[in-house]
Design an enzyme around this catalytic site. Sequence first.
Site, short mmCIF file in Angstrom:
data_model
loop_
_atom_site.label_atom_id
_atom_site.label_comp_id
_atom_site.label_asym_id
_atom_site.label_seq_id
_atom_site.Cartn_x
_atom_site.Cartn_y
_atom_site.Cartn_z
N ARG A 1 0.80 -1.22 0.00
CA ARG A 1 0.00 0.00 0.00
C ARG A 1 0.83 1.27 0.00
O ARG A 1 0.37 2.34 0.39
CB ARG A 1 -1.00 0.01 1.17
CG ARG A 1 -1.98 -1.14 1.15
CD ARG A 1 -3.06 -0.96 2.21
NE ARG A 1 -4.01 -2.06 2.18
CZ ARG A 1 -3.91 -3.18 2.90
NH1 ARG A 1 -2.87 -3.32 3.72
NH2 ARG A 1 -4.82 -4.11 2.80
N LYS B 1 1.67 11.18 -10.42
CA LYS B 1 0.67 10.39 -11.13
C LYS B 1 1.35 9.14 -11.69
O LYS B 1 2.32 9.24 -12.43
CB LYS B 1 0.02 11.20 -12.25
CG LYS B 1 -1.12 10.45 -12.96
CD LYS B 1 -1.66 11.22 -14.14
CE LYS B 1 -2.51 12.39 -13.71
NZ LYS B 1 -3.17 13.06 -14.87
N GLU C 1 5.80 18.16 -25.02
CA GLU C 1 5.35 18.48 -23.67
C GLU C 1 5.80 19.88 -23.26
O GLU C 1 5.11 20.57 -22.51
CB GLU C 1 5.86 17.44 -22.67
CG GLU C 1 5.32 16.03 -22.87
CD GLU C 1 3.86 15.89 -22.44
OE1 GLU C 1 3.27 16.87 -21.94
OE2 GLU C 1 3.32 14.78 -22.61
N LYS D 1 4.37 22.58 -14.15
CA LYS D 1 3.71 21.40 -13.59
C LYS D 1 3.68 21.46 -12.08
O LYS D 1 2.68 21.08 -11.45
CB LYS D 1 4.40 20.12 -14.05
CG LYS D 1 3.65 18.87 -13.60
CD LYS D 1 3.94 17.66 -14.43
CE LYS D 1 2.96 16.55 -14.08
NZ LYS D 1 3.19 15.31 -14.86
N GLU E 1 -6.17 15.55 -9.44
CA GLU E 1 -7.01 15.84 -10.60
C GLU E 1 -8.49 15.95 -10.21
O GLU E 1 -9.37 15.36 -10.82
CB GLU E 1 -6.84 14.76 -11.68
CG GLU E 1 -7.18 15.23 -13.07
CD GLU E 1 -6.73 14.26 -14.14
OE1 GLU E 1 -7.54 13.42 -14.55
OE2 GLU E 1 -5.56 14.34 -14.56
N ARG F 1 -5.78 20.04 -12.26
CA ARG F 1 -4.72 19.28 -12.89
C ARG F 1 -5.07 18.83 -14.30
O ARG F 1 -4.18 18.50 -15.10
CB ARG F 1 -4.39 18.06 -12.01
CG ARG F 1 -3.18 17.29 -12.49
CD ARG F 1 -2.75 16.25 -11.48
NE ARG F 1 -1.59 15.54 -11.98
CZ ARG F 1 -0.67 14.98 -11.21
NH1 ARG F 1 -0.79 15.05 -9.91
NH2 ARG F 1 0.35 14.35 -11.74
N ASN G 1 -3.38 17.87 -19.29
CA ASN G 1 -3.75 16.93 -20.34
C ASN G 1 -4.07 17.64 -21.65
O ASN G 1 -4.65 17.03 -22.56
CB ASN G 1 -4.95 16.09 -19.89
CG ASN G 1 -4.56 15.07 -18.84
OD1 ASN G 1 -3.72 14.22 -19.06
ND2 ASN G 1 -5.18 15.17 -17.67
N HIS H 1 -3.76 15.78 -24.90
CA HIS H 1 -3.56 14.37 -24.61
C HIS H 1 -4.77 13.48 -24.91
O HIS H 1 -4.62 12.28 -25.11
CB HIS H 1 -3.14 14.19 -23.15
CG HIS H 1 -1.71 14.57 -22.89
ND1 HIS H 1 -1.21 15.81 -23.22
CD2 HIS H 1 -0.68 13.87 -22.36
CE1 HIS H 1 0.08 15.85 -22.87
NE2 HIS H 1 0.41 14.70 -22.37
N HIS I 1 -3.58 10.42 -26.82
CA HIS I 1 -3.66 9.06 -26.29
C HIS I 1 -4.46 8.16 -27.22
O HIS I 1 -4.16 6.96 -27.36
CB HIS I 1 -4.30 9.07 -24.91
CG HIS I 1 -3.40 9.54 -23.82
ND1 HIS I 1 -3.85 9.84 -22.55
CD2 HIS I 1 -2.07 9.78 -23.80
CE1 HIS I 1 -2.84 10.23 -21.81
NE2 HIS I 1 -1.74 10.20 -22.54
N HIS J 1 5.23 8.92 -27.67
CA HIS J 1 4.21 9.68 -26.95
C HIS J 1 4.19 11.13 -27.39
O HIS J 1 3.13 11.71 -27.65
CB HIS J 1 4.47 9.58 -25.44
CG HIS J 1 3.58 10.44 -24.62
ND1 HIS J 1 2.22 10.22 -24.50
CD2 HIS J 1 3.85 11.54 -23.86
CE1 HIS J 1 1.69 11.14 -23.72
NE2 HIS J 1 2.65 11.95 -23.31
#
Length: 368
Positions: A125, A147, A189, A231, A241, A251, A255, A258, A262, A274
């Site tokens: 965890r 993330k 990016e 960021k 987010e 947040r 994206n 993206h 994606h 990417h």
Amino acid sequence: MQGTDSSAPTRIRVATARPYDVVVGTGVLTELPALLDAGTRRVAVIHPQTVGSTAEAIRADLAARGLDARLLTVPDAEAAKTVEVASRCWSALGQWGFTRSDAVVGVGGGATTDLAGFVAATWLRGVQVIQVPTTLAGMVDAAVGGKTAINTAEGKNLVGAFHEPAGVLCDLATLATLAEDDYVSGLAEVVKCGFIADPELLDMIEADPTAARKPDGPLTASMVERSVRVKAAVVADDLTESVGSSGVLGREVLNYGHTFGHAVERAEHYRWRHGAAVSVGLVYVAELARLAGRLDAETADRHRRILAALGLPTSYRGDWATLLAAMRVDKKARGDRVRFVVLDGLAKPAILDAPDPALMRAAYEALG
């Protein structure tokens, strides 16, 4: 600008509930042992073979300090982000007797740091993770912000957790080992950060796109530092987010480009880099915002000009039905509504919720 001198690395504070530093400079990997919690006995260094020498240098340094440090080699790029690879990592940690006081170090590109963070988040965890990004995209995006994720057959980054690192070490010397296409891919990016928050990044690139393409060029340190600051400011305001202090957009702003990017990655079975997919995604969402009356034509066209000057793709043709299906399971979607981060002007990000399907298709046609 501070940080361009290799003897004086820049430290950028990510001021979340568990604050940490992103260190940008040359030779900063020597700071890694000091980031480990007191009582750490075992360290797993997760890395692809492509950065094996860097990973081994880290392992040897930790071993010389009396730690039980071991290498855990994983596939390169998106092939690492599967439940099968994560399961193999969990098995290794179990066999090595990893406890909650031990640590994981992720060395590599964004896919590796995503995987390493996810393994650390889920083992017992949550154990400590330190990220050592060795690609431009990893430094300015993936390794910062906590993330973590792996992919499934249904889409990218659909299984993950928020798990902040103890620190991020961006050693600019590692960028010199990248193939030019890999480095240039990461510039997408950087361009994203320029459009959503820091237009000076765009001005720098437009003034000398050739210099921006060089890993050891005069703009590299500043581009990394400025992008990390963008960021860091966003995730400090909205780590998970949910929503930022503005009450509208948190947040999710990261994206930008993206959702469509994606979808391209998935449609191309992750054979596209990417950054190349994000580049096309940036052009797509700029066209979408222009057609929706949200963004002026000059700013929309500026996306194409800057990305093209860097040698990044600005057009794409695939199967629209496949792309649309992928966007519908994007993590920003709500119910059956597709959501896009768009611009209402330069550095003025906002949300376009459930746009008309005909508008979405028209923006796609504009990519031809």
